[in-house]
Design a protein around this motif. Structure first.
Motif, PDB file in Angstrom:
ATOM      1  N   GLN A   1     -10.502   5.250   2.507  1.00 32.79           N
ATOM      2  CA  GLN A   1     -11.802   5.727   3.006  1.00 32.79           C
ATOM      3  C   GLN A   1     -11.918   5.563   4.523  1.00 32.79           C
ATOM      4  O   GLN A   1     -12.691   6.274   5.169  1.00 32.79           O
ATOM      5  CB  GLN A   1     -12.968   4.966   2.344  1.00 32.79           C
ATOM      6  N   ILE A   2     -11.176   4.590   5.094  1.00 28.06           N
ATOM      7  CA  ILE A   2     -11.249   4.376   6.549  1.00 28.06           C
ATOM      8  C   ILE A   2     -10.669   5.591   7.273  1.00 28.06           C
ATOM      9  O   ILE A   2     -11.206   6.056   8.276  1.00 28.06           O
ATOM     10  CB  ILE A   2     -10.477   3.091   6.962  1.00 28.06           C
TER      11      ILE A   2
ATOM     12  N   LEU B   1      -6.088  -1.127   8.895  1.00 30.80           N
ATOM     13  CA  LEU B   1      -7.426  -1.298   8.325  1.00 30.80           C
ATOM     14  C   LEU B   1      -7.384  -0.812   6.876  1.00 30.80           C
ATOM     15  O   LEU B   1      -7.216   0.372   6.615  1.00 30.80           O
ATOM     16  CB  LEU B   1      -8.457  -0.492   9.113  1.00 30.80           C
ATOM     17  N   LEU B   2      -7.497  -1.762   5.941  1.00 30.33           N
ATOM     18  CA  LEU B   2      -7.356  -1.422   4.511  1.00 30.33           C
ATOM     19  C   LEU B   2      -8.661  -1.612   3.757  1.00 30.33           C
ATOM     20  O   LEU B   2      -9.181  -2.719   3.688  1.00 30.33           O
ATOM     21  CB  LEU B   2      -6.320  -2.341   3.865  1.00 30.33           C
ATOM     22  N   PRO B   3      -9.167  -0.562   3.142  1.00 37.68           N
ATOM     23  CA  PRO B   3     -10.376  -0.714   2.344  1.00 37.68           C
ATOM     24  C   PRO B   3     -10.015  -1.143   0.916  1.00 37.68           C
ATOM     25  O   PRO B   3      -8.867  -0.967   0.490  1.00 37.68           O
ATOM     26  CB  PRO B   3     -10.946   0.702   2.323  1.00 37.68           C
TER      27      PRO B   3
ATOM     28  N   ALA C   1      -5.075   3.612   9.651  1.00 38.69           N
ATOM     29  CA  ALA C   1      -6.266   3.639   8.800  1.00 38.69           C
ATOM     30  C   ALA C   1      -5.871   4.091   7.396  1.00 38.69           C
ATOM     31  O   ALA C   1      -5.137   5.063   7.234  1.00 38.69           O
ATOM     32  CB  ALA C   1      -7.302   4.577   9.395  1.00 38.69           C
TER      33      ALA C   1
ATOM     34  N   ASN D   1     -16.324  -2.735   5.637  1.00 37.96           N
ATOM     35  CA  ASN D   1     -15.738  -2.750   4.316  1.00 37.96           C
ATOM     36  C   ASN D   1     -14.227  -2.572   4.298  1.00 37.96           C
ATOM     37  O   ASN D   1     -13.703  -1.676   3.659  1.00 37.96           O
ATOM     38  CB  ASN D   1     -16.376  -1.611   3.533  1.00 37.96           C
ATOM     39  N   PHE D   2     -13.518  -3.395   5.057  1.00 41.07           N
ATOM     40  CA  PHE D   2     -12.057  -3.262   5.069  1.00 41.07           C
ATOM     41  C   PHE D   2     -11.454  -4.578   5.513  1.00 41.07           C
ATOM     42  O   PHE D   2     -12.121  -5.413   6.124  1.00 41.07           O
ATOM     43  CB  PHE D   2     -11.629  -2.133   6.014  1.00 41.07           C
TER      44      PHE D   2
ATOM     45  N   SER E   1       0.871  -1.158   0.000  1.00 35.55           N
ATOM     46  CA  SER E   1       0.000   0.000   0.000  1.00 35.55           C
ATOM     47  C   SER E   1       0.916   1.219   0.000  1.00 35.55           C
ATOM     48  O   SER E   1       1.864   1.285   0.773  1.00 35.55           O
ATOM     49  CB  SER E   1      -0.864  -0.040   1.257  1.00 35.55           C
TER      50      SER E   1
END
Lengths: 383, 77
Positions: B10-11, B70-72, B7, B46-47, A229
């Motif tokens: 979107q999180i 926490l990955l969306p 985070a 949703n993550f 990421s």
């Protein structure tokens, strides 16, 4: 290829320790399919072509829009309105005339995906929606093809490699191990709505090209069972380990036949709505009565529609402008795929519950297909 | 007992920041419960959750100073 020429063009990478002529020959023999020639696809294609990847397939049925140019660096102003796949192929051919380029100007679906993907060794995914992402993943799982994943939004991106066993553990993972269940359609904004910094897909797409080249040539350690990421604002790179999901609730097609009949729209939570009308219904309706038709795409999104006249209210400004809509007529909203137009219907009905509003299902993409079939059947279209 | 939470995407929009510290939780299940109370929008689930850079699929025990990401999902291309 003449060895002298080969060295002239690719000498800088042939000279690398662990690369050499052997890796270069592997690249010449490789067949890579790049799905989506957009923000991720453009840089991936440029570097794959420059490196001498022997055969590159490009799948994209979209045309170039002015809002693409901020990140899709293969296209110029004079390309606006042209098909991306063939325009990209033309540019790449001039960058490297020695490679073979194949263009698929089709919408990838369950009926054609397996046949197209089967012809290639590796798939690089640069698609822009979840339905296609899950579909490409499942096709690659069924065909045992390595998949190089990349996705972006705003300032953040993800990249990874699926369907290749880790050399130490022999574990294989895929996109469904990462996200067994697709997100609800309204919960993840698209780049059209939420924006994306142009350089970001440039970075992620380039990582995808690098991973693809590493897989082909066998150099280094590809991101097998890993995703990274990246945040362009903080410059932070995180690497995460993926393990096979124990979530057995995920419904994936187990055979090629199941794949062909799998409904990815339904799977991705798109339930349909009574406020949707098909292209055929719209065509019949507009011939019978006066409709107020509104394009809710952002300015400069293409293609324009010539079969009927319409007003324009971009969804980003819709709430402020909704009061200007004459609610006495039947109102039809449309956008590219039918998602944003359905949102517009919901917003309008919230404000004016008494009005009659519909969304064109499948958007201009579906309308274009409908017009194509009409033309094939030689039925005349009244404008 | 302190857990560092990262985070993404979107999180981070929902939590308002990309790094949080959560105290007195013993598992990822407890952690998400605490987060959902403070940020009800996270209830969509949703993550994906990674504990010390390892993506997990089921409730996992946490230890002091663990990092939970926490990955969306993203779909943009």
């Amino acid at each position: 290829m003449d060895p002298k020429n080969k060295y002239r063009r690719y000498g800088r990478q042939i000279a690398l320790k662990d690369f050499g002529t052997e890796a270069q020959d592997k690249l010449f023999r490789a067949k890579v399919l790049v799905i989506g020639a957009g923000g991720l696809g453009c840089p991936a294609l440029q570097y794959l072509a420059a490196a001498g990847t022997g055969r590159i397939g490009i799948v994209d049925f979209d045309t170039v829009e002015i809002s693409n140019l901020q990140r899709q660096t293969l296209y110029a102003v004079e390309d606006i309105g042209k098909f991306k796949a063939s325009t990209a192929a033309e540019k790449l051919k001039s960058f490297n005339p020695e490679i073979q380029l194949e263009v698929f100007e089709v919408k990838l679906g369950t009926k054609n995906a397996l046949d197209i993907i089967a012809e290639y060794d590796i798939v690089t995914d640069g698609t822009d929606n979840f339905e296609t992402r899950y579909m490409v993943n499942d096709a690659c799982v069924l065909l045992h093809k390595p998949l190089v994943y990349g996705a972006v939004l705003r300032y953040e991106g993800q990249a990874g490699v699926f369907n290749i066993p880790d050399k130490k553990t022999w574990i294989i993972t895929n996109y469904r191990d990462l996200f067994p269940q697709p997100p609800k359609p309204e919960s993840v904004p698209s780049c059209n709505e939420a924006g994306v910094l142009g350089i970001l897909p440039g970075i992620i797409g380039t990582i995808q090209a690098a991973e693809t080249i590493k897989i082909i040539t066998g150099i280094g350690a590809p991101l097998c069972n890993k995703i990274i990421s990246y945040n362009v604002l903080s410059n932070l790179f995180y690497e995460f380990e993926v393990s096979p999901s124990e979530n057995k609730d995920t419904i994936a097609p187990a055979t090629k036949e199941e794949f062909t009949n799998f409904n990815y729209e339904w799977f991705c939570g798109y339930e349909g709505s009574s406020y949707e009308i098909s292209s055929e219904e719209l065509d019949a309706m507009r011939k019978k009565e006066d409709l107020f038709i509104i394009d809710v795409r952002e300015p400069d999104e293409l293609p324009a529609i010539h079969e009927f006249s319409y007003s324009t209210i971009p969804l980003s400004r819709f709430r402020e402008s909704a009061s200007s809509i004459p609610t006495g007529n039947k109102i039809i909203f449309f956008c590219k795929s039918g998602r944003r137009s359905l949102t517009a219907v919901n917003i309008l009905l919230e404000k004016y519950p008494q009005c009659e509003a519909y969304s064109l299902k499948g958007g201009v993409d579906a309308w274009g297909e409908y017009i194509k079939t009409l033309k094939k059947g030689e039925t005349s279209i009244s404008v | 007992m302190k857990i560092n939470v990262l985070a993404f995407g979107q999180i981070a929009d929902i939590t308002g920041k990309s790094e949080l510290e959560i105290f007195q939780v013993n598992s990822t299940g407890e952690l998400t419960q605490v987060l959902e109370k403070t940020y009800p929008q996270l209830k969509s689930g949703n993550f994906l959750i990674a504990v010390n850079k390892k993506i997990i699929q089921k409730n996992t025990e946490l230890h002091n100073e663990d990092t939970v990401a926490l990955l969306p999902p993203f779909s943009g291309g």
